[in-house]
Scaffold this active site. Structure first.
Site, mmCIF file in Angstrom:
data_model
loop_
_atom_site.group_PDB
_atom_site.id
_atom_site.type_symbol
_atom_site.label_atom_id
_atom_site.label_comp_id
_atom_site.label_asym_id
_atom_site.label_seq_id
_atom_site.Cartn_x
_atom_site.Cartn_y
_atom_site.Cartn_z
ATOM 1 N N SER A 77 0.794 -1.227 0.000
ATOM 2 C CA SER A 77 0.000 0.000 0.000
ATOM 3 C C SER A 77 0.825 1.274 0.000
ATOM 4 O O SER A 77 0.270 2.374 -0.112
ATOM 5 C CB SER A 77 -0.935 0.006 1.215
ATOM 6 O OG SER A 77 -1.873 -1.042 1.130
ATOM 7 N N ASP A 109 -17.263 -13.241 -12.430
ATOM 8 C CA ASP A 109 -16.153 -13.996 -12.995
ATOM 9 C C ASP A 109 -16.476 -14.376 -14.440
ATOM 10 O O ASP A 109 -17.400 -15.148 -14.692
ATOM 11 C CB ASP A 109 -15.912 -15.260 -12.166
ATOM 12 C CG ASP A 109 -14.613 -15.961 -12.532
ATOM 13 O OD1 ASP A 109 -14.220 -15.908 -13.708
ATOM 14 O OD2 ASP A 109 -13.989 -16.565 -11.639
ATOM 15 N N ASP A 121 -10.622 -6.107 0.983
ATOM 16 C CA ASP A 121 -10.070 -4.963 1.678
ATOM 17 C C ASP A 121 -9.609 -5.465 3.040
ATOM 18 O O ASP A 121 -9.945 -6.591 3.432
ATOM 19 C CB ASP A 121 -11.133 -3.880 1.857
ATOM 20 C CG ASP A 121 -10.538 -2.477 1.859
ATOM 21 O OD1 ASP A 121 -9.382 -2.339 2.315
ATOM 22 O OD2 ASP A 121 -11.228 -1.535 1.426
ATOM 23 N N HIS A 125 -14.466 -0.073 5.214
ATOM 24 C CA HIS A 125 -14.247 1.323 5.569
ATOM 25 C C HIS A 125 -15.486 2.178 5.372
ATOM 26 O O HIS A 125 -15.518 3.330 5.824
ATOM 27 C CB HIS A 125 -13.115 1.903 4.713
ATOM 28 C CG HIS A 125 -11.805 1.209 4.911
ATOM 29 N ND1 HIS A 125 -11.014 1.395 6.014
ATOM 30 C CD2 HIS A 125 -11.148 0.321 4.130
ATOM 31 C CE1 HIS A 125 -9.922 0.663 5.911
ATOM 32 N NE2 HIS A 125 -9.977 -0.007 4.776
#
Length: 340
Positions: A77, A109, A121, A125
């Site tokens: 990151s 897919d 993740d 968030h």
């Protein structure tokens, strides 16, 4: 001091080793460049005792290996501010656009009708804009701006690779030390060449590249230069070692990247928020106003005795201070424990 602090941290956490680079972003002067574990150079200068030298040569922790300039590691990151800058410059997204992270990105897919590919993740968030995405290091946000999702076309791997190159990733800094390594950038042709068993470049590969994973290797020194471009509004003076006066000009060729003023401002504000309320909040009470970015890169290490794969992490951190008028930039990284 840098060596001792880094060494103590490595021992406390059971890491294999690490590196740190501290330099003046105004003139490129290296203030500290250390690699842990190190060695006592006096033994080499004296030519002995031979037992000490042989012990160093046989040490699996590789004390002679300068991790700061020659170690090549997955960035994780730590490269998200660069992806954010690219997304702003290429008009992929605006700073205030919201992307919702529910803990994973689920993509139909194409190879298995009715099924989904899931890209995780590190937590859910919720709604994040660019500043918050940098501060909390949201993977989902950078999957979308890097690889695209639904109405957001994303940067795509070609533009991502171009921007990584513009920030100097994958290329030497030409520091005045022997043994500096180049890096490896994620690239479809490279995947086909090195992974003939799975040569096709897929959307998932672009997602991984957007968060610094996959076939992506950089040195700590490259990261230090790349993030200093943000700290210094697009210019990174050439690294140098000097005992001369601070006002002596650095005549070596500098490295630069051209970005809009707003781009620099948004990225810096996101990195400042990372310290105030995000993944680097441990530095919130440091007297100087620090801007920073953390990174964790997952590494698969093979246990040669059992043929089992063990998942380990590289830990990264980069910062500059004072955030509003940077003078000092710092990078340090810890490497996973165990064989690799």
């Amino acid at each position: 001091v840098a060596y001792n602090v880094l060494k103590e941290s490595i021992v406390d956490r059971g890491f294999k080793g690490g590196a740190a680079v501290i330099f003046d972003v105004t003139d490129g002067e290296i203030l500290s460049l250390v690699s842990v574990p190190g060695y006592d150079a006096n033994a080499l200068g004296r030519g002995g005792p031979s037992e000490t030298i042989e012990k160093l040569r046989a040490d699996p922790a590789l004390p002679f290996f300068n991790r700061a300039i020659a170690g090549r590691y997955h960035p994780g990151s730590i490269i998200k501010p660069i992806v954010a800058a690219a997304a702003l410059e290429e008009h992929v997204i605006s700073p205030l656009d919201i992307i919702i992270s529910e803990g994973a990105l689920r993509v139909p897919d194409p190879y298995r009708p009715g099924e989904e590919s899931v890209f995780l993740d590190w937590k859910a968030h919720g709604p994040v804009d660019m500043r918050k995405a940098i501060a909390v290091s949201s993977n989902v946000y950078f999957y979308v701006v890097g690889g695209g999702f639904k109405n957001n076309k994303g940067l795509g791997i070609s533009r991502l690779e171009q921007w990584f190159q513009r920030f100097g990733l994958g290329s030497k800094t030409n520091i005045a030390l022997a043994g500096e390594a180049e890096g490896v950038l994620p690239d479809p042709d490279q995947k086909a060449r090195y992974h003939p068993e799975n040569p096709e470049w897929r959307l998932g590969d672009t997602y991984h590249a957007s968060i610094g994973q996959g076939d992506f290797l950089v040195t700590p020194l490259q990261i230090a230069r790349a993030l200093s471009l943000i700290a210094n509004n697009g210019t990174a003076p050439a690294f140098r070692f000097t005992l001369s006066e601070k006002n002596e000009p650095n005549n070596e060729e500098s490295f630069s990247v051209a970005l809009k003023e707003e781009t620099f401002r948004v990225i810096k504000e996101g990195m400042r928020r990372a310290v105030q309320e995000g993944t680097a909040a441990a530095l919130a009470h440091v007297p100087a106003f620090v801007a920073g970015k953390t990174g964790t890169a997952q590494v698969v290490s093979l246990d040669f005795q059992s043929s089992d794969k063990a998942h380990k992490d590289h830990a990264w951190f980069t910062s500059f201070a004072p955030a509003e008028a940077p003078e000092i930039a710092e990078h340090d990284g810890h490497l996973p424990s165990g064989p690799r």
